[in-house]
Design an enzyme around this catalytic site. Sequence first.
Site, short mmCIF file in Angstrom:
data_model
loop_
_atom_site.label_atom_id
_atom_site.label_comp_id
_atom_site.label_asym_id
_atom_site.label_seq_id
_atom_site.Cartn_x
_atom_site.Cartn_y
_atom_site.Cartn_z
CE LYS A 207 -4.01 70.58 24.92
NZ LYS A 207 -4.22 70.58 23.49
CB SER B 44 -7.74 71.63 22.29
OG SER B 44 -6.97 70.48 22.61
CB SER C 155 -5.82 67.36 22.59
OG SER C 155 -4.88 68.22 21.97
#
Length: 420
Positions: free
Chosen positions: A56, A113, A53
């Site tokens: 991102k 997230s 993640s």
Amino acid sequence: IFSKSTLTAAATALLISFGAATPSRATPSIVIDVASGAVLSHDQATAAWFPASVTKLMTAYVALDAVRQGRLTLDTPVMMSPRACRAAPSKMGFRAGSEVTLHNALVMLMVKSANDIAVAIAEGVSGSVEAFADEMNRASASLGMTQSVWYNPNGLPDERQVTSARDLAILGRALYLQFPEHANLFNIGAMQLGKQIIPTHNHLLGRYPGADGMKTGFTCSAGFNLVASATRGGRRLIAVVLGAPNPILRTAKTAALLDRGFQSGTAVASLASLPSSGPTAAPDLRDAVCRHRGPAAAEFMAEIEDASVPVASGVPLLDTLSGAQQQHTNAKEIAHLPRPRFEAVPVYVGRTPGYVGPVARTRAPGAPVGEQTDLTAYAAQSEPADADASPISSLRPTQFASPREARKSREGGARRGKSR
């Protein structure tokens, strides 16, 4: 800039060599000075790794760059498509057709997230996930991130999607230097949607002196990743730690590396001088992180011992509420401190009151924001399921907050939010 043929060749090379990739004992890390770009420490900083993640951060970079170019604004609503709604957790769980302002979407992206929100942002900015991935790769190349290849905006497992600690440090630095007005986006301790308080996964915030942002990531194959920033005396450092066996050790090692960086301050290299051979296959840590955790944790603890500075020379921590000075705390104890309290940032579903303008949604390649196109075949696609994703429950539609409820939350319940 990566061409499609270059990306295809890189992907083919990754697939050919992927099976031969094996994890090494040490895990990649790097600490840099944001202002100068000087590298203060590094360990396997150019080793290929699955970003999970922390992807991102690149999604946020491309979205903020689109705002800078005037293609859309932070008030522009992005629409949840069927494809976005089918993304694996962690997710917000909004219905298809729901609208979220780009600003609220970015807050949800950084704090929760949310994988479904990442897809909605990608489609809103570029029209499709594939077109957005092309933009991610072009932006990555322009920044000098030579070891990164992107295929999705959320970091859900794709063995072709790789990066390195060095590249992530370059990205984090670029976000702060190019978008200083949005620095607080990476420093949100909690957000509030309706009556629900959702805390950050970055356990340095509120615990480590000067910690002021960035992003976590996890899959079994990647391990626990963290890009973290901290500022002391007007000096901001970024530390990247990849492949930790659990979030506690991830936090401890990052704190230790930041401690050492603030105390030494001596450049050992530059980002440009670190060797880079282009994207290669990343190791799969699934066995070490999700099946045989004990040995991996013991080895990682040895790395923390090597990185730690003496407790007596550490900086005293401050209680986030009272400001009362606490005892000097070793980096290994940071993650075990009580959960700090944050004033939650309110978010809501729907348009900004009074907004008049286009809605950013799926559309044909090259079409401007607001143009609607029938992309039934595209919308039928879905993100790969990921059993390793953090099992955070989706929100029910009845929990959606309105702009009015968000304003009320600023006056009351938001102050009671706590971080994990």
